[in-house]
Design a protein around this motif. Structure first.
Motif, short mmCIF file in Angstrom:
data_model
loop_
_atom_site.label_atom_id
_atom_site.label_comp_id
_atom_site.label_asym_id
_atom_site.label_seq_id
_atom_site.Cartn_x
_atom_site.Cartn_y
_atom_site.Cartn_z
N ASP A 88 -13.51 30.33 2.48
CA ASP A 88 -14.47 29.44 3.15
C ASP A 88 -14.01 29.13 4.57
N GLU A 89 -14.97 28.79 5.42
CA GLU A 89 -14.69 28.35 6.78
C GLU A 89 -15.94 27.67 7.32
N LEU A 90 -15.77 26.97 8.43
CA LEU A 90 -16.91 26.42 9.17
C LEU A 90 -16.82 26.94 10.60
N GLN A 91 -17.87 27.59 11.04
CA GLN A 91 -17.90 28.23 12.35
C GLN A 91 -17.76 27.20 13.47
N TRP A 92 -17.40 27.68 14.67
CA TRP A 92 -17.41 26.80 15.84
C TRP A 92 -18.79 26.17 15.98
N HIS A 93 -18.81 24.84 16.20
CA HIS A 93 -20.10 24.17 16.34
C HIS A 93 -19.94 22.81 17.00
N PHE A 94 -21.06 22.30 17.48
CA PHE A 94 -21.18 20.91 17.92
C PHE A 94 -21.95 20.14 16.84
N ASP A 95 -21.57 18.89 16.62
CA ASP A 95 -22.30 18.06 15.66
C ASP A 95 -23.64 17.62 16.26
N GLN A 96 -24.59 17.35 15.40
CA GLN A 96 -25.88 16.81 15.82
C GLN A 96 -25.92 15.29 15.75
N THR A 97 -24.80 14.70 15.35
CA THR A 97 -24.65 13.24 15.37
C THR A 97 -23.56 12.88 16.38
N ASP A 98 -23.58 11.63 16.84
CA ASP A 98 -22.62 11.22 17.86
C ASP A 98 -21.20 11.13 17.32
N PHE A 99 -21.06 10.82 16.03
CA PHE A 99 -19.73 10.64 15.47
C PHE A 99 -19.73 10.94 13.98
N VAL A 100 -18.54 11.26 13.47
CA VAL A 100 -18.31 11.53 12.05
C VAL A 100 -17.05 10.79 11.64
N VAL A 101 -17.05 10.21 10.44
CA VAL A 101 -15.87 9.56 9.89
C VAL A 101 -15.47 10.32 8.64
N SER A 102 -14.23 10.79 8.60
CA SER A 102 -13.77 11.59 7.46
C SER A 102 -12.43 11.09 6.94
N LEU A 103 -12.19 11.38 5.68
CA LEU A 103 -10.94 11.03 5.03
C LEU A 103 -10.37 12.29 4.39
N ALA A 104 -9.21 12.74 4.87
CA ALA A 104 -8.56 13.91 4.30
C ALA A 104 -7.95 13.54 2.94
N VAL A 105 -8.34 14.30 1.91
CA VAL A 105 -7.85 14.02 0.55
C VAL A 105 -6.85 15.08 0.10
N ARG A 106 -7.15 16.35 0.40
CA ARG A 106 -6.19 17.42 0.04
C ARG A 106 -6.35 18.57 1.03
N ASP A 107 -5.22 19.15 1.42
CA ASP A 107 -5.24 20.29 2.33
C ASP A 107 -5.17 21.58 1.52
N ALA A 108 -5.59 22.68 2.15
CA ALA A 108 -5.52 23.99 1.51
C ALA A 108 -4.10 24.54 1.59
N ASP A 109 -3.85 25.61 0.83
CA ASP A 109 -2.54 26.27 0.89
C ASP A 109 -2.29 26.85 2.27
N GLU A 110 -3.30 27.53 2.83
CA GLU A 110 -3.22 28.11 4.15
C GLU A 110 -4.55 27.95 4.86
N GLY A 111 -4.52 27.85 6.19
CA GLY A 111 -5.75 27.71 6.95
C GLY A 111 -6.37 26.34 6.73
N GLY A 112 -7.69 26.27 6.96
CA GLY A 112 -8.37 24.99 6.84
C GLY A 112 -8.01 24.04 7.95
N ASP A 113 -7.55 24.59 9.10
CA ASP A 113 -7.17 23.73 10.22
C ASP A 113 -8.42 23.22 10.93
N PHE A 114 -8.38 21.96 11.36
CA PHE A 114 -9.48 21.38 12.13
C PHE A 114 -9.16 21.60 13.60
N GLU A 115 -9.83 22.56 14.20
CA GLU A 115 -9.56 22.97 15.58
C GLU A 115 -10.66 22.46 16.49
#
Length: 219
Positions: free
Chosen positions: A120-147
């Protein structure tokens, strides 16, 4: 930090016991996630075929993610309790400094658990909202970096040349925000290009997403 970079990271927002409870909660509901996958643009809309080949608004990247909707969190869910907690709403309101803040009225989209597994991945993008609030619960073994490329565009300047360079692989302005479990992130993503890098391994990446708006009744 939010004023300087458009991202405020609050590491250790959950205590170790709180994180354990959130992880148990997330694992219990992640199988209920609705899956979506396929090509997507950086602007989260249809490719603009009026633009020439190679234009950022014609670029397509790969997206694959699951989402557990608010109504699927049981009443005793710790993650749900955190999102519905008035003190958290008031705290995020103070951090954002945009005036009164309201939880979404959307019974599905107000609270989500984003689940991402191997490939899985999420492509480069801009949000359609002004802000997002997130809570990290578990990281992946590899990758999954928020760039992130902080504030690469503005309301007055799309800076297509700079955006296009990132989409084609330029990394000099890319910043990686640690997704350490227990971290609360307040992120202004409308003007900052960002992605979740491809995930590898058997451990799913779990992130709770809390929906707020400066207007009531958002769905």
């Amino acid at each position: 930090e939010l004023a300087a970079t458009g991202a405020a990271e609050l590491s250790g927002f959950l205590s170790p016991a709180g994180l354990d409870a959130a992880l148990t909660d997330a694992i219990a509901v992640e199988a209920s996630a609705h899956r979506s996958a396929g090509p997507a643009t950086a602007y989260l809309d249809w490719p603009d075929l009026d633009q020439p080949e190679g234009h950022p608004r014609r670029w397509l990247g790969q997206a694959a993610v699951g989402a557990v909707a608010w109504d699927l969190f049981p009443p005793a869910s710790p993650i749900r309790a955190l999102y519905e907690w008035e003190a958290l709403r008031a705290f995020v309101e103070d951090v954002l400094d945009r005036g009164e803040l309201f939880r979404y009225a959307d019974p599905l989209g107000g609270l989500n658990l984003a689940t991402m597994g191997d490939g899985d991945e999420l492509q480069w993008h801009f949000d359609q909202t002004d802000f997002v609030v997130s809570l990290a619960v578990r990281d992946a073994d590899e990758g999954g970096d928020f760039e992130v490329v902080p504030r690469i565009r503005s309301i007055d300047d799309e800076r297509y040349e700079a955006v296009g360079a990132v989409l084609e692989g330029e990394t000099s302005d890319v910043v990686t925000l640690p997704m350490t479990p227990g971290t609360l992130l307040v992120f202004e993503g409308r003007h900052s290009l960002h992605r979740v890098s491809p995930i590898r391994g058997a451990t799913t990446r779990l992130v709770a997403l809390f929906g707020y708006d400066t207007e009531p009744g958002t769905v």
